[in-house]
Design a protein around this motif. Structure first.
Motif, PDB file in Angstrom:
ATOM      1  N   THR A   1      35.960  45.028  36.759  1.00  0.00           N
ATOM      2  CA  THR A   1      36.302  43.795  37.485  1.00  0.00           C
ATOM      3  C   THR A   1      35.906  42.563  36.700  1.00  0.00           C
ATOM      4  O   THR A   1      36.304  41.457  37.037  1.00  0.00           O
ATOM      5  CB  THR A   1      35.562  43.750  38.835  1.00  0.00           C
ATOM      6  N   GLU A   2      35.104  42.757  35.672  1.00  0.00           N
ATOM      7  CA  GLU A   2      34.661  41.603  34.906  1.00  0.00           C
ATOM      8  C   GLU A   2      35.830  41.017  34.143  1.00  0.00           C
ATOM      9  O   GLU A   2      36.635  41.737  33.543  1.00  0.00           O
ATOM     10  CB  GLU A   2      33.567  42.006  33.918  1.00  0.00           C
ATOM     11  N   THR A   3      35.904  39.700  34.162  1.00  0.00           N
ATOM     12  CA  THR A   3      36.990  39.057  33.434  1.00  0.00           C
ATOM     13  C   THR A   3      36.404  38.308  32.253  1.00  0.00           C
ATOM     14  O   THR A   3      35.637  37.387  32.412  1.00  0.00           O
ATOM     15  CB  THR A   3      37.732  38.069  34.331  1.00  0.00           C
ATOM     16  N   ASN A   4      36.716  38.766  31.100  1.00  0.00           N
ATOM     17  CA  ASN A   4      36.398  38.026  29.887  1.00  0.00           C
ATOM     18  C   ASN A   4      37.521  38.319  28.906  1.00  0.00           C
ATOM     19  O   ASN A   4      38.544  38.895  29.290  1.00  0.00           O
ATOM     20  CB  ASN A   4      35.017  38.411  29.339  1.00  0.00           C
TER      21      ASN A   4
ATOM     22  N   ASP B   1      35.161  35.278  40.303  1.00  0.00           N
ATOM     23  CA  ASP B   1      35.257  36.164  41.459  1.00  0.00           C
ATOM     24  C   ASP B   1      34.422  35.682  42.624  1.00  0.00           C
ATOM     25  O   ASP B   1      34.874  35.620  43.750  1.00  0.00           O
ATOM     26  CB  ASP B   1      34.764  37.574  41.083  1.00  0.00           C
TER      27      ASP B   1
ATOM     28  N   ILE C   1      49.292  36.519  34.812  1.00  0.00           N
ATOM     29  CA  ILE C   1      48.819  36.917  36.140  1.00  0.00           C
ATOM     30  C   ILE C   1      48.706  35.679  37.014  1.00  0.00           C
ATOM     31  O   ILE C   1      49.157  35.648  38.142  1.00  0.00           O
ATOM     32  CB  ILE C   1      47.468  37.651  36.035  1.00  0.00           C
TER      33      ILE C   1
ATOM     34  N   ASP D   1      42.272  42.588  32.722  1.00  0.00           N
ATOM     35  CA  ASP D   1      43.316  41.664  33.186  1.00  0.00           C
ATOM     36  C   ASP D   1      43.958  40.958  32.000  1.00  0.00           C
ATOM     37  O   ASP D   1      45.151  40.702  31.972  1.00  0.00           O
ATOM     38  CB  ASP D   1      42.733  40.664  34.193  1.00  0.00           C
ATOM     39  N   ARG D   2      43.107  40.658  30.997  1.00  0.00           N
ATOM     40  CA  ARG D   2      43.654  40.019  29.793  1.00  0.00           C
ATOM     41  C   ARG D   2      44.520  41.006  29.015  1.00  0.00           C
ATOM     42  O   ARG D   2      45.544  40.643  28.460  1.00  0.00           O
ATOM     43  CB  ARG D   2      42.536  39.517  28.887  1.00  0.00           C
TER      44      ARG D   2
END
Lengths: 1124, 529
Positions: free
Chosen positions: B89-92, A941, A836, B97-98
Motif C-alpha cells: 500500500t505504500e506509495t513511493n 493515505d 491513476i 501504483d507507479r
C-alpha cells in the motif's frame, strides 16, 4: 456585401456578420424614419438672456458653468460672480451644466433674465448600471446584485494601483493585500472562492473590453513573491485619476452575460469622458512618504539578546571554528574564525571576547539600512471639453517613486485620450486610446521552491529587504562582508549587484460606433486591440554573491561541498570546478500579449401604453488573445568588462547532464466566440422580469467539439414596492423599497492546466545517464477526457434595498446561495490509460453569504455633516464533492487545501501535543501514536490525524467609513475589519541556526533544562550531537512549524485611512482664475487596532514570502488638486 | 421576391457562420503537439517505455533476500510489505501504483502512436515505428501480467485473472474495465510481437547509443525469446534468442576488460556496466526508483538484503559451481563481487544497478533517484537459449552456450562444463531447505521436467541465470515459473536464525502481487487473497 466583409474582416467577421445581417433589415427602415423626424421647425426672433447661476445648497454664485443654447454651438461660461449673458433664439432651450451638478434645462420663452440654482449631484451616474457589454440599464429595473463605487468616494492617496481602492468598499468583495509591491495584484474575490483548483479571480472589464492578464498567475501564486507577480495586476497600468467608477457585478443575473468567464464576478471600470458644455483642466499631484518599519513592532531580539542565543548555540556545538569557518552561511562567528585563521585576530579568549562584544553592542537597525522615507510623487493632468458635436477627455500622468526599500523604485507614465464625435444626430463615434509605460526595479529573485521531503519552502539567494531585515541578526555590521553560499555577502553591496529591471508597456486602441437606428433601437459596434509587453531583466553582476557562489572554492572542504560547482562525470577522479569562472549571470523573461476584441450589440427599448416597457439586447463577440513568453539565461556576462559574455562550455554540458534548459519559449493563443441576448419586461415601473442567455465557444479545450460550446443563462425579477399605490398610501418611514431575486448559471474556465478534452502531447527530454544518450521525445501530458467541460455555478440571489427617513439612510442587503458544480477535482481511476489520478469535472462546492451596506447621514446641522458608510460581508463555502489525493504537506502549508466537508481553502495542522522531557516537540502521528520525527509529510493515505484549523479566507469582513464635513473641511476616517480566518505563522524553527539568523524573543522561552517542558511549548535549540544521531529531526522541526502550535487567528481591525481635506472657497478662487483648489493629507494603514498577539507584529494579510513581496507600508500622502 | 433573396442570403451566412466559427476555434490554444507526421510519431515512442520499474518489489519478493531482523533499522514499510508478500500500500517511486500507471502510460504512448500510424494509412516510412510501438505495447503488458498475475500455465491460464490488454487510448475520465485472462494477455502479446519484431529497424534511431533506450533488433528478439520461454514455447524461444545475438553470441558478450578498469569504485562499475556503449546491453532502463540504493553500497534497505549467507550458500559466492570447484577460495568474477559488512549491514552485490541522481534543484539537493539497469542483456538471451534447449533436451548446444557464458563471466583457467560435471555438481547437494540453503531448489513447475540430467541441467542453468540477473528483479519470475517455494527466515549473526511460518507455496495467491489500492477502490477486480 458578403464579399466585402470577407475581404476586410476575414473569418472573424463571419461570426459577427450573422447577427449584423439579422439586424440589418429593421435598420434600413429605421434610416428612413430618422430622416423624416429630422425636419426641425425654426423660429425667427432673437433675444439676449442674462442671469446668475447659484449653488442651490448655499446660494453662492457658481463660476465656470456652461450655458448653452440647446442644439447649437452657441455657448458661454459664467464669470467669477456666476453671471452670464447669451443671445439666443426665442424658442430656444438653455442648458446649464457643470461638473458635480445636475444639468438644468430652461426654455427661454421670451424671457430676458433667467436665474438658475444648480443642485449638487452626488450620484450623477448612480441611476445607471453599466454592465460593460455596451448597454446601460436603469438601476431601478436592474435585477442583479451589483454595487457601484465612485472613485471620488474611494480614493486613497498614494495607492496608484486602482485595484487596491476596492479594499473594504464594496460588500461582497474581498481584497487581501498579500503584498504591497507596486504592480502586484491584491488577492480579490467577489463572493469568495468559486473553484477548488482554479483561481476564482474576478474578471476586469475596462470601457467594455475584458482586460486579460499578460501571464497567468493563480491567486495562490499572488503571494509567492516570485518575480512574475510584479506584472500580475491587470489594472496596474491605469491611472486612478482617469477612472470614473467601478461597477461590481456579483450574482448570476448580473454576470451571466459574461458567460464562461464571469463565474468569479465582474468588475467593470468606466473611465472619465468629456461632457457637453463642460470645459475643465485638472491637475492633481500627490506626495507620499512611507514610514520605515520599526523593530518595536516586531518581536525580534536585539544584538545583545541575540548574542546570548549564539553563546548557547556555541555551547551546543553549532559555532565551532572548524565547521563555521567553512560553513556555507556564517555571520559574526564565521567572520571571527576567518580572521583568526588568516592571522588577523589573535586566537585568545580576550581577543575573541572583544570581537564578540563589539557585535553585541552593535544593534544594527536593518530597517534603517534598507528602507527610506523617500518621497514618491504622482502627477496627473487632465483636460476635458465638450460641445453638442464632440466631447473629449485627455490625461497624462507620471509617477516617480524612488522606492520605500532599496531597489524598489519605479516610474509609471500613462496617457489616456478619448473623444466622441456625433457624426449625425443618431450616429456617434468614440475613439479611445490609452497607453502606459512602467519601469520598475526589484531586488533580484529566483523562484520559490518546496522541498516535499523535509517540508521547507525556500528561495535560493533571497535578498528581499523586508525579510532580510526580519531574519538577519542585528549583531552583523552593515558595512562588513560575511559569508553566504560559501561566498562573500553584504546585503547593501548585493542590492547594488543583483537586481531586476521590469519594463511594462501597454497600449490599447479602441473604436466604438453607436447608431440610434430608431428611437427605440440602438446598435453598437466595438473593436479594440491591446498590446502589452513586459520584460524582466535580472542582472546578477560579477561581484554579486550569486555569481561568486559559482566560483567559491576557498578551501578543499568548500570546494567539495559547494553545490554550485561542477564535477565532470566524464573525467575520472575529477575535482569540482567552476562553470562561471568570470562574469555574472543575465536572466531575461519576456511576456507579450496581443488581444483583439470585436463586439456587436443591438438594444431595443420601448414603452407601450406608458406601462409596458420591453428591453431586448442581442449581441455577439469575437476575441483573440495571443500570448508569448520567453526566458533565457546567459552565463558569464562580464558586467565590469563592457558586458562581454565569457561563457564556459561546461555550462551547457552540465545543463545537458542535469536536464536543465538555458532558454524556453512558449506561445499560446486563445480564441472565443459568443452570442448573447437579454430580454426584460417592466410593468408600470413596479415589476420587472428578465432573462439572459449566452452561448459561448472557445478553443481552450483543443479541437474537441464536444467541450467547445457552453450555454449560460439567468432569470431574475424585481419588485419595486415604492411604486405601488398601497405603499404610497401607507405612509411608512420607508422612502423607497424594492425586492429582487435571481437565479442563473454561470461558468468558468477552470484551472489553466486542465485542458485535456483531447489528449495533450508535449515534448520532453527524458533523463539519460550521459549527454550522448539524450534525445527529445513526446509524451502524454494528459489523457483525453472527452467529457471535460467548464466549471459551473448555479446561484440564487435575493436582495432588498430600501431607504429610510427620506432616503437619509440607504440600506442594501443581498443574500445568496451558490451551488458550484462540475468543478475540476481529482478522481482516482483504474489507471489503465496510464494515469491513476486525473483531473475532471467531479467536484462540487456550496457557498453562501450575506452582504449588507448601510449608508446614511448621521448628523446634519448647519455647516456640519457626518455621513457614515458601513459594509459587512459574510461568505462561507464548503467542498461537498471531491476525491482526495493530496499529501500531508499540501494540507499544512499556507495556501490551504480544499478537502471534502471543509472550506475550499482550509488549513490543517499536525497536532502538537507537548514538549517532551528532552525539549523535542511531540506530535500525534497518523496511527494515533505520539511521535517526534515520524510524521511522513508525503503521506497520501492517512491524513485524518491532521487537525482542522479553519479557513485561510476571512469569512466576515467589511469596513466602517465616516466623513465629517464642516464648511470646506472634510475629515475621512476609514476602518476595515476582517475576521474568521486563520494564518500560518512564518516557519521560524529549524534544527540548526547560524550566526546570521535573527531569532524572535520566543526563543527565550525555548526548552533548556528538563522541567521546562511544563512551562513552555517552544522546542529546544538542538545540540549538534542530536542531529548526528538522527537526521530526521528536521522533519520534527518542520512538523512544529506546521503544527497546531504555529497558527494564529487572522482577525484584524485596521485603521486603513484617515484624511483631512480642505477645499478653498470657489468665489475667492474665481478671482484668480481657478475653478477649484483643494488640499488633502492622508495617512494610510496607520495601525492595526486589533490583531492576534501570536502574530508578533506580522501583518495578518501579508505573506512574507521573500522575493519581491513587501507589506503595505504605513504612509502619509499630501494631495493637491487644482482645477481651471 | 426580395424577401426570398434575403432569406437565402441570411441562411447562407448562418451556415457560413457556423463553419467559420468552427475553423476559427480550431486553432490550438498552446504549443501542444499533434501526432501528424513521421517524426512526431516516432518521438512519441520515446515515452513508450515504463519510467518505473518492477526491480525493487520483485527482487524483495524473491528468494534473493533474507531478513536481517527488526533490530536492523534500515527498512521501510514498503520493503516489509514486499518481502512478506503483503498487499503493497505504500506509495513511493517504487510503489506498485507507479509501476501500474508507469506501464500503462507507456502502453498509452504506444497506442497513441499506433492510432496515429493508422490515421496516416500505415505508410512504409512508419513501419519501423509501428514495429517498435507493437513491441513496446507487448512489453508493458508483459511486465504487468507477470507482476500482477499468476505465471503462465497451459492448464490454468485460461481462467487465471490477468490484466486488461489495452489496445486503444483511454478517452473518458473514469472508464471501468474487465481483466483479461492470463492466456488472453499472452495471446495478444504474441500477436503484437510477431507483427512487430520483423518491422524493427535499428537505423530508425538517431544513433547507436540512443537505440539502447528503444527496442532495437537485439532487444526486441531478446524480449520475444523471454516471452516464449515464460510461455513454455521452447523452439520459438531458441530461435528468437539466436536472432537477438545474430547467431554469433561471442560477438555480443560483455567486454569485461573495459568495465573492470572501473571496478575500484562501485558507483563507477555500475555506471559502466549499464553504459549504452556496451554491446551486451540490449535495452537500458532508467526508472525513477530507489532500487540502486537498496542494491548499492548504502545502508538503505539493508534489513532485507542479499547477504553473505545466501550468497555463499545459494548464489554468487557458492564455491562449488557446475564449472569448477573453487574449494576454499571464492569464485572469481570478471568484475569483482562487492561485499559490505558491518553493524546492520550485510550486502553482497554485483554491479548491476546504477545509482544516478537527476537534480531538479541542485542547491536544495532535490531531484529524482534513477536506478539505471539493463533488463535485456546478451548474456541473459544466451542463457534463455540454453534453458530452452535443455527443455528441448538439446543438451550439447545448451552446454556450449553455458560454457560461453562461464568463460566470459568468471576468471578461471580451464573451466570445463560437461553433462557429467553438471550432474556431479547437482547431485552433490540436497534440496535447499529454509534451515540449510543450497543452490538446488525443488521445482514444482507446470511443465514436465525429467529427473536426472534434465533437472540437473536446469539447476545449473538457473544457478547462472540467478547470478546474471541478480538484483534486477528477474529471479522472482524464475521462482514463479518453476514453482519454487520460499519460506521467510531471519539471519542472525551470519547464520539462519528464526524461521517464520510464512511460506510461499506452489500457486500461492500471493505470487500475483495485489493491484494498487486506488485501482481496486475504483472498481477493478482484485487478485484473490
Amino acid at each position: 456585401m458578403k464579399k466585402i466583409y470577407k475581404k476586410n474582416v476575414g473569418r472573424i467577421g463571419y461570426c459577427l456578420l450573422g447577427l449584423f445581417c439579422c439586424t440589418f433589415l429593421p435598420s434600413v427602415e429605421a434610416k428612413a424614419t430618422a430622416k423624416d423626424g429630422a425636419k426641425l421647425i425654426k423660429s425667427e426672433r432673437v433675444v439676449t438672456v442674462k442671469g446668475t447661476v447659484r449653488d442651490k445648497k448655499d446660494g453662492s454664485p457658481l463660476p465656470g458653468v456652461s450655458v448653452r443654447e440647446k442644439g447649437s454651438s452657441n455657448a458661454i461660461s459664467t464669470n467669477g460672480q456666476g453671471q452670464y449673458q447669451l443671445t439666443v433664439q426665442d424658442g430656444a432651450t438653455l442648458t446649464f451644466a457643470s461638473i458635480g451638478y445636475k444639468t438644468v434645462e430652461v426654455v427661454v420663452n421670451g424671457r430676458t433674465s433667467i436665474d438658475v440654482s444648480l443642485q449638487e449631484d452626488a450620484g450623477q451616474l448612480s441611476d445607471v448600471v453599466i454592465t460593460g457589454m455596451g448597454t446601460q440599464v436603469d438601476k431601478r429595473t436592474f435585477t442583479g446584485a451589483t454595487s457601484r463605487l465612485k472613485v471620488s468616494d474611494a480614493e486613497i492617496g498614494g495607492l496608484p494601483d486602482p485595484s487596491r481602492m476596492l479594499d473594504g468598499r464594496v460588500a461582497g468583495v474581498v481584497v487581501q493585500n498579500t503584498t504591497g509591491t507596486f504592480g502586484t495584484a491584491p488577492k480579490i474575490r467577489v463572493r469568495g472562492a468559486t473553484s477548488i483548483y482554479g483561481s476564482s479571480k474576478p474578471l476586469w472589464v475596462v470601457d467594455g473590453v475584458i482586460l486579460e492578464d499578460v501571464a497567468d498567475v493563480s491567486s495562490d501564486a499572488l503571494s509567492s513573491g516570485d518575480a512574475l507577480t510584479l506584472i500580475s495586476s491587470a489594472v496596474g497600468g491605469l491611472n486612478s485619476n482617469d477612472i470614473e467608477s467601478f461597477q461590481v457585478l456579483k450574482d448570476g443575473a448580473a454576470t451571466s452575460i459574461y458567460g464562461a468567464k464571469g463565474m468569479g464576478g465582474v468588475i467593470v471600470i468606466t473611465t472619465k469622458r468629456g461632457r457637453v458644455g463642460i470645459n475643465s483642466l485638472n491637475y492633481v499631484s500627490e506626495f507620499t512618504t512611507r514610514a520605515i518599519p520599526s523593530y518595536n513592532n516586531f518581536n525580534i531580539m536585539n544584538s545583545q539578546e541575540q548574542m546570548g542565543v549564539y553563546q548557547m548555540l556555541e555551547q551546543r556545538g553549532w559555532l565551532n571554528n572548524s565547521s563555521v569557518s567553512n560553513a556555507p552561511n556564517s555571520g559574526v562567528y564565521g567572520k571571527m574564525y576567518q580572521l583568526i585563521n588568516s592571522g588577523q585576530l589573535l586566537n585568545t579568549q580576550e581577543a575573541k571576547n572583544a570581537y564578540l562584544r563589539e557585535a553585541e553592542y552593535r544593534n544594527t537597525d536593518w530597517f534603517d539600512e534598507l528602507f527610506s522615507t523617500n518621497i514618491a510623487q504622482n502627477h496627473s493632468i487632465s483636460m476635458s471639453s465638450g460641445t453638442e458635436k464632440a466631447q473629449y477627455f485627455s490625461s497624462i500622468s507620471a509617477i516617480s517613486d524612488p522606492g520605500w526599500s532599496k531597489q524598489s523604485k519605479f516610474k509609471r507614465y500613462t496617457a489616456n485620450f478619448n473623444a466622441t464625435y456625433n457624426l449625425r444626430d443618431n450616429l456617434k463615434l468614440t475613439l479611445l486610446s490609452n497607453g502606459s509605460y512602467r519601469e520598475q526595479r526589484a531586488p533580484g529573485t529566483l523562484g520559490q521552491s518546496t522541498d516535499v521531503v523535509f517540508g521547507t519552502v525556500g528561495r535560493d539567494f533571497d535578498i528581499n529587504p523586508f525579510s532580510y531585515a526580519l531574519n538577519s541578526s542585528r549583531t552583523l555590521d552593515p558595512n562588513e562582508t560575511y559569508t553566504r553560499n560559501y561566498a562573500p555577502f553584504n546585503i547593501l553591496k548585493e542590492m547594488e549587484n543583483n537586481y531586476m529591471d521590469v519594463n511594462v508597456a501597454d497600449v490599447k486602441f479602441q473604436w466604438e460606433l453607436r447608431w440610434k437606428a430608431l428611437k427605440t433601437l440602438d446598435f453598437a459596434f466595438l473593436a479594440s486591440t491591446r498590446y502589452q509587453q513586459t520584460s524582466q531583466q535580472h542582472y546578477i553582476k560579477d561581484e554579486s554573491n550569486q555569481s561568486m557562489a559559482y566560483r567559491a572554492m576557498g578551501t578543499t572542504i568548500i570546494r567539495d561541498a559547494n553545490p554550485y560547482l561542477y564535477t565532470d562525470p566524464s573525467v575520472l577522479y575529477s575535482n569540482p570546478i567552476s562553470i562561471l569562472p568570470a562574469g555574472g549571470i543575465y536572466n531575461r523573461t519576456d511576456y507579450k500579449m496581443t488581444s483583439n476584441d470585436f463586439r456587436l450589440t443591438a438594444q431595443y427599448n420601448e414603452t407601450f401604453a406608458e406601462k409596458h416597457t420591453v428591453d431586448f439586447v442581442g449581441g455577439s463577440t469575437v476575441s483573440e488573445i495571443a500570448r508569448n513568453n520567453n526566458w533565457n539565461r546567459g552565463w558569464g556576462l562580464q558586467y565590469g568588462l563592457g558586458e562581454i559574455p565569457f561563457t564556459d562550455y561546461r555550462v551547457f554540458k552540465r545543463g545537458a547532464e542535469e536536464n536543465t534548459e538555458y532558454f524556453r519559449v512558449g506561445n499560446t493563443k486563445s480564441k472565443e466566440v459568443a452570442f448573447f441576448g437579454e430580454g426584460a419586461y417592466t410593468y408600470d415601473n413596479r415589476y420587472t422580469v428578465k432573462a439572459t442567455g449566452r452561448y459561448e465557444g472557445s478553443n481552450r479545450l483543443g479541437r474537441s467539439t464536444s467541450a467547445r460550446w457552453l450555454p449560460t443563462w439567468s432569470v431574475s425579477g424585481l419588485w419595486n414596492v415604492t411604486e405601488e399605490k398601497f405603499f404610497k398610501e401607507l405612509n411608512t418611514p420607508f422612502s423607497s423599497l424594492s425586492f429582487k431575486g435571481s437565479y442563473g448559471l454561470s461558468a468558468n474556465r477552470g484551472p489553466s492546466y486542465v485542458t485535456n478534452s483531447q489528449a495533450i502531447y508535449s515534448s520532453y527530454n527524458p533523463w539519460r545517464p550521459t549527454a550522448g544518450d539524450r534525445e527529445t521525445g513526446l509524451q502524454i501530458d494528459n489523457l483525453e477526457n472527452s467529457g471535460l467541460t467548464f466549471e459551473k455555478k448555479h446561484e440564487l440571489n435575493l436582495g432588498t434595498s430600501f431607504g429610510l427617513f427620506k432616503n437619509r439612510l440607504a440600506i442594501d442587503v443581498d443574500w445568496y446561495k451558490r451551488n458550484n458544480f462540475d468543478l475540476i477535482g481529482i478522481v482516482n481511476t483504474q489507471g489503465l490509460g496510464g494515469e491513476i489520478t486525473k483531473y475532471g469535472n467531479v467536484a462540487a462546492m456550496k457557498s453562501s453569504g450575506i452582504e449588507v451596506s448601510i449608508a446614511g447621514t448621521v448628523l446634519k446641522k448647519g455647516d456640519f455633516s457626518w455621513t457614515a458608510n458601513f459594509i459587512y460581508t459574510h461568505a462561507t463555502n464548503k467542498v461537498t464533492e471531491s476525491e482526495n489525493n493530496a499529501r500531508v504537506i499540501d494540507y499544512i502549508t499556507g495556501t490551504g487545501y480544499g478537502l471534502k466537508g471543509y472550506s475550499a481553502r482550509s488549513l490543517f495542522s499536525i497536532p502538537f501535543v507537548r514538549i517532551q522531557n528532552d525539549g523535542l516537540p511531540v506530535f500525534i502521528n497518523d496511527d494515533g501514536t505520539e511521535t517526534v520525527s515520524g510524521v511522513y509529510l508525503q503521506n497520501r493515505d492517512k491524513v485524518d490525524f491532521l487537525k482542522y484549523e479553519g479557513t485561510l479566507e476571512p469569512t466576515h469582513l467589511g469596513s466602517f467609513g465616516n466623513i465629517f464635513s464642516y464648511k470646506n473641511f472634510k475629515l475621512n476616517v476609514f476602518v476595515t475589519y476582517s475576521y474568521g480566518n486563520v494564518v500560518r505563522l512564518d516557519p521560524a524553527f529549524r534544527t540548526g541556526y547560524t550566526d546570521l539568523d535573527a531569532n524572535t524573543r520566543e526563543f527565550f522561552d525555548a526548552w533548556t533544562v528538563p522541567g521546562d517542558e511544563l512551562r513552555t511549548n517552544v522546542p529546544v535549540i538542538l545540540d549538534t550531537r542530536y542531529l548526528r544521531n538522527d537526521s530526521d529531526y528536521s522533519i520534527a522541526y518542520n512538523s512544529y512549524n506546521y503544527s497546531s502550535a504555529n497558527v494564529a487567528k487572522g482577525d484584524f481591525i485596521r485603521l486603513k485611512d484617515i484624511s483631512l481635506g480642505y477645499d478653498f472657497p470657489k468665489e475667492k478662487l474665481a478671482k484668480i482664475g481657478l475653478a477649484n483648489l483643494g488640499l488633502r493629507l492622508n495617512a494610510t494603514n496607520l495601525w492595526l487596532l486589533y490583531a492576534d498577539k501570536k502574530l508578533n507584529g506580522q501583518d495578518p494579510e501579508f505573506v512574507n514570502a521573500g522575493g519581491v513581496a513587501l507589506p503595505i507600508p504605513k504612509q502619509y500622502t499630501l494631495t493637491l488638486r487644482v482645477g481651471f | 421576391m426580395k424577401n426570398r433573396f434575403l432569406f437565402i442570403a441570411i441562411s447562407a451566412i448562418a451556415i457560413l457562420n457556423v463553419s467559420s466559427c468552427k475553423k476559427y476555434l480550431d486553432e490550438l490554444p498552446d504549443n501542444r503537439a499533434e501526432l501528424n507526421n513521421t517524426e512526431k510519431i516516432s518521438k512519441m515512442l520515446v515515452s513508450a517505455y515504463p519510467q518505473n520499474s518492477y526491480v525493487l518489489p520483485t527482487e524483495l519478493s524473491s528468494d534473493n533476500v533474507d531478513d536481517y531482523g527488526d533490530t536492523n533499522p534500515y527498512s521501510d514499510r514498503f520493503s516489509t510489505q514486499a518481502f512478506n508478500w503483503q498487499d503493497i500500500t505504500e506509495t513511493n517511486n517504487d510503489g506498485i501504483d507507479r509501476l501500474w500507471s508507469g506501464c500503462y502510460s507507456a502502453i498509452a504512448s504506444a497506442n497513441a502512436a499506433l492510432a496515429a500510424i493508422e490515421a496516416q494509412g500505415n505508410p512504409a516510412t512508419l513501419s519501423a515505428a509501428k514495429g517498435e510501438a507493437l513491441v513496446a505495447r507487448a512489453y508493458g503488458h508483459f511486465i504487468l501480467v507477470n507482476v500482477f498475475a499468476q505465471h503462465y500455465s497451459p492448464t490454468k491460464s485460461a481462467t487465471d485473472l490477468g490484466i486488461t490488454y489495452m489496445t486503444k487510448s483511454e478517452s473518458t475520465l473514469n472508464p471501468k474495465y474487465e481483466r483479461n485472462t492470463v492466456a488472453e494477455v499472452y495471446d495478444l502479446m504474441v500477436k503484437d510481437l510477431e507483427a512487430g519484431v520483423p518491422l524493427i529497424n535499428d537505423a530508425s534511431y538517431s544513433n547507436a547509443n540512443v537505440a539502447k533506450y528503444h527496442f532495437n533488433k537485439s532487444a526486441a528478439n531478446a524480449f520475444a525469446a523471454r516471452l516464449f520461454l515464460y510461455k513454455g514455447d521452447w523452439t520459438k524461444a531458441v530461435s528468437y534468442a539466436t536472432a537477438a545475438f545474430n547467431n554469433s553470441p561471442s560477438a555480443y558478450l560483455r567486454d569485461w576488460s573495459y568495465i573492470s578498469t572501473f571496478a575500484a569504485t562501485f558507483a563507477n562499475a555500475t555506471r559502466e556496466y549499464n553504459a549504452s556503449t556496451i554491446k551486451a546491453n540490449f535495452l537500458i532502463s532508467t526508472p525513477a526508483s530507489s532500487a540502486a540504493l537498496a542494491f548499492g553500497n548504502y545502508y538503505t534497505g539493508s534489513r532485507y538484503s542479499h547477504g553473505n549467507y545466501i550468497a555463499r550458500q545459494e548464489s554468487i559466492l557458492t564455491t562449488r559451481t557446475p564449472h569448477f570447484n573453487y574449494g576454499t577460495a571464492l569464485p572469481a568474477y570478471r568484475v569483482r563481487t562487492y561485499t559490505y559488512s558491518g553493524a546492520n549491514l550485510d550486502k553482497v552485490l554485483l554491479p548491476h544497478v546504477s545509482y544516478q541522481f537527476e537534480y531538479t534543484d541542485p542547491v536544495a539537493g532535490i531531484g529524482y533517484i534513477h536506478s539505471v539497469f539493463t533488463p535485456f542483456t546478451a548474456e541473459e538471451a544466451l542463457l534463455t537459449r540454453a534453458e530452452a534447449n535443455i527443455q528441448l533436451k538439446n543438451y550439447a548446444p545448451a552446454i556450449a552456450d553455458m560454457q560461453l557464458f562461464v568463460n566470459n563471466t568468471y576468471t578461471v583457467a580451464t573451466p570445463v562444463l560437461t553433462e557429467a560435471s553438471i550432474n556431479a555438481w547437482a547431485n552433490g547437494f540436497a534440496y535447499s531447505t529454509p534451515a540449510v540453503s543450497t543452490p538446488k531448489k525443488k521445482f514444482n513447475a507446470e511443465f514436465v521436467i525429467e529427473a536426472g540430467t534434465q533437472e540437473n541441467m536446469l539447476h545449473a542453468l538457473l544457478f547462472y541465470r540467478r547470478a546474471e540477473t541478480l538484483l534486477t528483479g528477474l529471479r522472482w519470475f524464475d521462482v514463479k515459473r518453476y514453482g519454487i517455494e520460499i519460506t521467510r527466515r531471519t539471519i542472525v549473526a551470519g547464520a539462519v536464525g528464526p524461521i517464520s511460518s510464512n511460506t510461499l507455496v506452489v500457486r500461492d495467491n500471493r505470487r500475483a502481487l495485489q493491484l494498487p489500492q486506488d485501482v481496486i477502490s475504483s472498481g477493478l477486480t482484485p487478485n484473490p487473497r
